[in-house]
Design a protein around this motif. Sequence first.
Motif, PDB file in Angstrom:
ATOM      1  N   ALA A  13       0.917  -1.246   0.362  1.00  0.00           N
ATOM      2  CA  ALA A  13       0.070   0.066   0.390  1.00  0.00           C
ATOM      3  C   ALA A  13       0.542   1.555   0.032  1.00  0.00           C
ATOM      4  O   ALA A  13       0.507   1.986  -0.711  1.00  0.00           O
ATOM      5  N   LYS A  14       1.788   1.072   0.737  1.00  0.00           N
ATOM      6  CA  LYS A  14       2.561   2.628   0.705  1.00  0.00           C
ATOM      7  C   LYS A  14       3.428   2.282  -0.822  1.00  0.00           C
ATOM      8  O   LYS A  14       3.724   3.420  -0.773  1.00  0.00           O
ATOM      9  N   LEU A  15       4.410   1.287  -1.394  1.00  0.00           N
ATOM     10  CA  LEU A  15       5.126   1.343  -2.389  1.00  0.00           C
ATOM     11  C   LEU A  15       3.652   1.525  -3.821  1.00  0.00           C
ATOM     12  O   LEU A  15       4.301   3.186  -4.423  1.00  0.00           O
ATOM     13  N   ARG A  16       2.301   1.395  -3.376  1.00  0.00           N
ATOM     14  CA  ARG A  16       2.181   1.458  -4.961  1.00  0.00           C
ATOM     15  C   ARG A  16       0.952   2.801  -4.480  1.00  0.00           C
ATOM     16  O   ARG A  16      -0.134   3.171  -5.641  1.00  0.00           O
ATOM     17  N   ARG A  17       0.770   3.343  -3.507  1.00  0.00           N
ATOM     18  CA  ARG A  17       0.448   4.530  -2.671  1.00  0.00           C
ATOM     19  C   ARG A  17      -0.984   4.323  -2.919  1.00  0.00           C
ATOM     20  O   ARG A  17      -1.646   5.453  -3.415  1.00  0.00           O
ATOM     21  N   ALA A  18      -1.595   3.553  -2.578  1.00  0.00           N
ATOM     22  CA  ALA A  18      -3.305   2.809  -2.281  1.00  0.00           C
ATOM     23  C   ALA A  18      -4.063   2.734  -1.291  1.00  0.00           C
ATOM     24  O   ALA A  18      -3.135   2.238  -0.352  1.00  0.00           O
ATOM     25  N   PRO A  19      -4.753   2.671  -0.840  1.00  0.00           N
ATOM     26  CA  PRO A  19      -4.915   2.435   0.254  1.00  0.00           C
ATOM     27  C   PRO A  19      -5.527   1.259   0.518  1.00  0.00           C
ATOM     28  O   PRO A  19      -5.578   0.884  -0.497  1.00  0.00           O
ATOM     29  N   MET A  20      -5.634   1.052   2.018  1.00  0.00           N
ATOM     30  CA  MET A  20      -5.373  -0.678   2.537  1.00  0.00           C
ATOM     31  C   MET A  20      -6.601  -1.073   3.090  1.00  0.00           C
ATOM     32  O   MET A  20      -7.570  -0.398   3.701  1.00  0.00           O
ATOM     33  N   LEU A  21      -7.455  -1.973   2.319  1.00  0.00           N
ATOM     34  CA  LEU A  21      -8.988  -2.696   2.674  1.00  0.00           C
ATOM     35  C   LEU A  21      -8.325  -3.767   3.820  1.00  0.00           C
ATOM     36  O   LEU A  21      -7.926  -5.031   2.685  1.00  0.00           O
ATOM     37  N   VAL A  22      -8.818  -4.035   5.160  1.00  0.00           N
ATOM     38  CA  VAL A  22      -8.885  -4.787   5.517  1.00  0.00           C
ATOM     39  C   VAL A  22     -10.033  -5.823   6.051  1.00  0.00           C
ATOM     40  O   VAL A  22     -10.816  -4.816   6.832  1.00  0.00           O
ATOM     41  N   LEU A  23     -10.032  -6.757   5.943  1.00  0.00           N
ATOM     42  CA  LEU A  23     -11.398  -7.733   6.528  1.00  0.00           C
ATOM     43  C   LEU A  23     -10.805  -8.385   7.664  1.00  0.00           C
ATOM     44  O   LEU A  23      -9.675  -9.059   7.824  1.00  0.00           O
ATOM     45  N   GLY A  24     -12.089  -8.442   8.279  1.00  0.00           N
ATOM     46  CA  GLY A  24     -11.621  -8.586   9.867  1.00  0.00           C
ATOM     47  C   GLY A  24     -12.571  -9.012   9.998  1.00  0.00           C
ATOM     48  O   GLY A  24     -13.688  -8.974  10.302  1.00  0.00           O
ATOM     49  N   GLY A  25     -12.361  -9.843  11.443  1.00  0.00           N
ATOM     50  CA  GLY A  25     -13.414  -9.942  12.593  1.00  0.00           C
ATOM     51  C   GLY A  25     -13.603 -10.981  12.894  1.00  0.00           C
ATOM     52  O   GLY A  25     -13.916 -11.678  12.048  1.00  0.00           O
ATOM     53  N   ARG A  26     -13.763 -11.379  14.196  1.00  0.00           N
ATOM     54  CA  ARG A  26     -14.573 -13.249  14.527  1.00  0.00           C
ATOM     55  C   ARG A  26     -15.780 -12.983  14.371  1.00  0.00           C
ATOM     56  O   ARG A  26     -16.846 -12.548  14.462  1.00  0.00           O
ATOM     57  N   PRO A  27     -16.206 -14.132  14.185  1.00  0.00           N
ATOM     58  CA  PRO A  27     -17.506 -14.716  13.875  1.00  0.00           C
ATOM     59  C   PRO A  27     -18.382 -14.223  15.004  1.00  0.00           C
ATOM     60  O   PRO A  27     -19.336 -13.047  14.927  1.00  0.00           O
ATOM     61  N   LEU A  82     -19.663 -10.302  14.898  1.00  0.00           N
ATOM     62  CA  LEU A  82     -20.156  -9.285  13.895  1.00  0.00           C
ATOM     63  C   LEU A  82     -21.517  -9.672  14.695  1.00  0.00           C
ATOM     64  O   LEU A  82     -22.658  -9.439  14.002  1.00  0.00           O
ATOM     65  N   GLY A  83     -22.224  -9.723  15.924  1.00  0.00           N
ATOM     66  CA  GLY A  83     -22.851  -9.799  16.824  1.00  0.00           C
ATOM     67  C   GLY A  83     -23.574  -9.105  17.295  1.00  0.00           C
ATOM     68  O   GLY A  83     -22.545  -7.696  17.765  1.00  0.00           O
ATOM     69  N   ALA A  84     -24.116  -8.453  18.233  1.00  0.00           N
ATOM     70  CA  ALA A  84     -24.493  -7.875  19.104  1.00  0.00           C
ATOM     71  C   ALA A  84     -23.870  -7.071  20.564  1.00  0.00           C
ATOM     72  O   ALA A  84     -23.516  -6.809  21.110  1.00  0.00           O
ATOM     73  N   HIS A  85     -23.279  -8.260  20.815  1.00  0.00           N
ATOM     74  CA  HIS A  85     -22.111  -8.651  21.562  1.00  0.00           C
ATOM     75  C   HIS A  85     -20.114  -8.152  21.733  1.00  0.00           C
ATOM     76  O   HIS A  85     -19.282  -8.967  21.770  1.00  0.00           O
ATOM     77  N   ALA A  86     -19.583  -7.704  20.637  1.00  0.00           N
ATOM     78  CA  ALA A  86     -18.982  -7.501  19.596  1.00  0.00           C
ATOM     79  C   ALA A  86     -18.149  -6.971  21.137  1.00  0.00           C
ATOM     80  O   ALA A  86     -17.985  -5.627  21.500  1.00  0.00           O
ATOM     81  N   ASP A  87     -16.478  -7.555  20.617  1.00  0.00           N
ATOM     82  CA  ASP A  87     -15.628  -6.917  21.227  1.00  0.00           C
ATOM     83  C   ASP A  87     -14.428  -6.057  21.564  1.00  0.00           C
ATOM     84  O   ASP A  87     -14.259  -5.018  22.067  1.00  0.00           O
ATOM     85  N   GLY A  88     -15.186  -5.726  20.139  1.00  0.00           N
ATOM     86  CA  GLY A  88     -13.706  -4.596  18.986  1.00  0.00           C
ATOM     87  C   GLY A  88     -11.973  -4.714  19.689  1.00  0.00           C
ATOM     88  O   GLY A  88     -11.547  -4.415  18.349  1.00  0.00           O
ATOM     89  N   ARG A  89     -12.450  -6.324  19.372  1.00  0.00           N
ATOM     90  CA  ARG A  89     -11.084  -6.400  19.301  1.00  0.00           C
ATOM     91  C   ARG A  89     -10.211  -6.470  18.444  1.00  0.00           C
ATOM     92  O   ARG A  89      -8.981  -5.808  18.355  1.00  0.00           O
ATOM     93  N   PHE A  90     -10.637  -6.777  16.486  1.00  0.00           N
ATOM     94  CA  PHE A  90     -10.483  -6.324  15.088  1.00  0.00           C
ATOM     95  C   PHE A  90     -10.477  -5.111  15.100  1.00  0.00           C
ATOM     96  O   PHE A  90      -9.122  -4.732  14.407  1.00  0.00           O
ATOM     97  N   GLU A  91     -11.195  -3.533  15.503  1.00  0.00           N
ATOM     98  CA  GLU A  91     -11.239  -2.769  15.357  1.00  0.00           C
ATOM     99  C   GLU A  91      -9.358  -2.415  16.275  1.00  0.00           C
ATOM    100  O   GLU A  91      -8.853  -0.988  15.589  1.00  0.00           O
ATOM    101  N   ARG A  92      -9.381  -2.726  17.522  1.00  0.00           N
ATOM    102  CA  ARG A  92      -8.003  -2.484  18.463  1.00  0.00           C
ATOM    103  C   ARG A  92      -7.503  -2.944  17.324  1.00  0.00           C
ATOM    104  O   ARG A  92      -5.436  -1.618  17.381  1.00  0.00           O
TER     105      ARG A  92
END
Length: 263
Positions: free
Chosen positions: A166-180, A183-193
Amino acid sequence: MKPVIVGIDGSQAAVSAALWAVDEAISRGVPLRLVSVIKPTHPSSEDYARDLEHAEMWLRGARFAVEARRKPVTIETDIPRGPAAPVLVEASRDAEMVCVGSVGIERYARSILGSTATELAERAHCPVAVLRTEQDQPAPDVNWIVVRMTDEPGNDTVVKCAAWEAKLRRAPMLVLGGRPEELGAHADGRFERRVAEWRQRHPEVRVYPITTKAAIVDFLSANEERVQLAVIGAAEAGDLIRLVGPTGHPLFHHSECSVLVVR
């Protein structure tokens, strides 16, 4: 110094792969090695001379294209003998990266993609870039580098490589993640951290997280984001054929997407 290797076979896709690889070599301070593999045996000296002449011609053409860019890169050439895929796999033992064009490799096809790229992705000893570089197409406004962030061993290396690209190509990075469970109402925010930590480490890279349990190949199948490069781990090499396909083929909506397999 371990070079960045590019497989050259006379196709425009191979030349485009060489042009893409120039920045990889420069950024690492290593040579760019253009490799054209010829058959291990020949029925006659004339057949060998013809094969060698073609390889030399293809290498001259690729070298000329690279030199025309006037970038400060050292260019090496090599004409080894043997089956293309095993030769490049062996060369990968002493390489920073191996790059191939996804159209040219179809001459070795065992599938819609081609056996050379497939075998490299599965067996190489260094990162492998399988490139769809459409030089005639105008650059889109947004052209993502996409990677998936997981808890799997080695994933930090994959994400780190994506950030580098991303740095070399001067491009934005799309990061997919999150444990199943996130994805519910009780997300702990680990992916975001974790994404926030990566932003701190690489403030020069624009990072955009998407919470999803979909693999990259499934995410791209369901969405229309313009992706220039998907960065995946060696365990995902089996997805290569679904990620890279011929331009205009009805099964491939992201025909401009290249793939970097990291190990």
